[in-house]
Design an enzyme around this catalytic site. Structure first.
Site, PDB file in Angstrom:
ATOM      1  N   THR A  36      -1.027  33.074  71.657  1.00  0.00           N
ATOM      2  CA  THR A  36      -2.433  32.679  71.799  1.00  0.00           C
ATOM      3  C   THR A  36      -2.925  32.858  73.237  1.00  0.00           C
ATOM      4  O   THR A  36      -4.121  32.813  73.477  1.00  0.00           O
ATOM      5  CB  THR A  36      -2.679  31.206  71.372  1.00  0.00           C
ATOM      6  N   ASP A  57       9.493  33.280  74.553  1.00  0.00           N
ATOM      7  CA  ASP A  57       9.144  32.232  73.593  1.00  0.00           C
ATOM      8  C   ASP A  57      10.052  31.033  73.870  1.00  0.00           C
ATOM      9  O   ASP A  57      11.264  31.112  73.649  1.00  0.00           O
ATOM     10  CB  ASP A  57       9.373  32.782  72.171  1.00  0.00           C
ATOM     11  N   TYR A 146       0.739  20.066  64.035  1.00  0.00           N
ATOM     12  CA  TYR A 146       0.482  19.877  65.471  1.00  0.00           C
ATOM     13  C   TYR A 146       0.749  18.419  65.844  1.00  0.00           C
ATOM     14  O   TYR A 146       1.482  18.133  66.789  1.00  0.00           O
ATOM     15  CB  TYR A 146      -0.968  20.254  65.760  1.00  0.00           C
ATOM     16  N   THR A 176     -10.839  19.317  75.929  1.00  0.00           N
ATOM     17  CA  THR A 176     -11.102  19.876  77.264  1.00  0.00           C
ATOM     18  C   THR A 176     -11.770  21.236  77.106  1.00  0.00           C
ATOM     19  O   THR A 176     -11.513  21.940  76.126  1.00  0.00           O
ATOM     20  CB  THR A 176      -9.777  20.011  78.039  1.00  0.00           C
TER      21      THR A 176
END
Ligand code: UDP
Length: 315
Positions: A36, A57, A146, A176
């Site tokens: 991302t 990763d 998540y 944010t």
């Protein structure tokens, strides 16, 4: 020179953190797998002597040669759209990735700060949210990948602190925004700005009476910096308590962009979308002397300029 590893370095928050620590004369090791993140966010750092980039990763074993003094773990898909598309990677980076980085911190005797989230409070039944609220999370809902990864992340971080005596810090980040958010990010602010600038419908989910509290990125970075160098190991909320409904937020963005073609359209509310969210920042004020300095009005103007330029370059 102190050496700091920043995971998720090419992401929105990670790249701003790289900028901050490079400017404070740290040697920064940026790590990202770019699922991302965007390498453009950190390309300007490549010529610097005190910046190194590792494509990796962190859910796989993490090797960093040499001394390491600090680790900031900011790697993770962070937009609901992204973690719905990448549920397994999201779970892995919060759990296996955090485990790898805690192990690395232990072997290097480094202090580690992990990025947790207001999502640990789920759809909160306590308002505003204080750090001692345990949350209201659906573990098997779409956001569970998540939320539960981040809850596990907090649990394993505390375990390394208590069992191994590791120096750990936990920040709970509320919504944010700012430059370097992606056009296709899926979160509400990039969506509304891009729709308003292009003269499309602003996609308000549900009736838009759910609330969020938006913090400008510079304020967040300052909060992270202060927490890292504090001696407080329990979770700390960092966010801007100024709360607004999503419908009102859409109207503020339309008023700023002034595109007569922009209008509001209503789409279905996603499953388990939290109805309200506002940080209680008493703790951050007390122990870090921190509070946000950038008003929404000011932050939105800066972010509007960023999206306008970005979209101009893409058209
Ligand atoms: N939202 C919206 N339209 C969009 C994207 C999001 O109305 O195009 C809403 C979403 O339902 C949520 C809020 O805006 O109530 C904030 O969503 P976001 O994805 O930015 O992050 P969240 O705070 O839910 O993690």
């Amino acid at each position: 020179m102190k050496r700091i590893l920043i995971t998720g370095a090419a992401g929105f928050l990670g790249s701003h953190l790289c900028d901050r620590f490079v400017s404070e004369e740290f040697t920064v090791i940026g790590m990202d797998n770019l699922i991302t993140g965007n390498i453009k966010n950190i390309e300007h750092l490549f010529p610097l002597k005190n910046f190194e980039y590792y494509h990796h990763d962190v859910s796989k074993f993490v090797h960093v040669p040499g001394q390491l003094d600090y680790i900031l773990h900011f790697a993770s898909p962070a937009s609901p759209i992204d973690y719905l598309k990448m549920p397994i990677q999201t779970l892995k980076v919060g759990s296996l990735g955090t485990h790898n980085l805690l192990g690395l911190a232990k072997s290097k005797n480094a202090r580690i700060l992990i990025a947790s989230t207001s999502e640990v409070y789920g759809d909160p039944l306590v308002h505003p949210q204080r750090e001692d609220y345990w949350g209201n999370v659906n573990p098997i809902g779409p956001r569970g990948v998540y939320d539960e990864a981040k809850r596990f992340q907090e649990a394993i971080t505390m375990a390394y602190h208590t069992y191994h005596g590791l120096e750990t810090r936990i920040i709970r980040i509320f919504n944010t925004y700012g430059p370097r958010m992606r056009v296709e990010d899926g979160r509400v602010l990039p969506a509304f700005f891009c729709q308003a600038i292009r003269g499309e419908g602003l996609t308000v989910f549900g009736e838009g009476n759910q609330t969020r509290s938006f913090c400008y990125v510079d304020d967040l970075v300052e909060g992270i910096y202060r927490l890292l160098f504090s001696n407080y190991h329990l979770p700390v909320n960092i966010g801007n308590p100024s709360e607004i409904t999503i419908l009102q937020f859409a109207k503020e963005i339309m008023a700023l962009v002034q595109n007569p073609k922009a209008h509001i359209i209503y789409d279905p509310l996603p499953v388990d979308d939290p109805k309200q969210r506002q940080p209680d920042i008493t703790l951050a004020k007390d122990i870090l002397g921190w509070e946000p300095k950038v008003s929404r009005e000011e932050g939105l103007i800066k972010t509007y300029k960023y999206f306008k330029d970005l979209l101009k370059g893409m058209d």
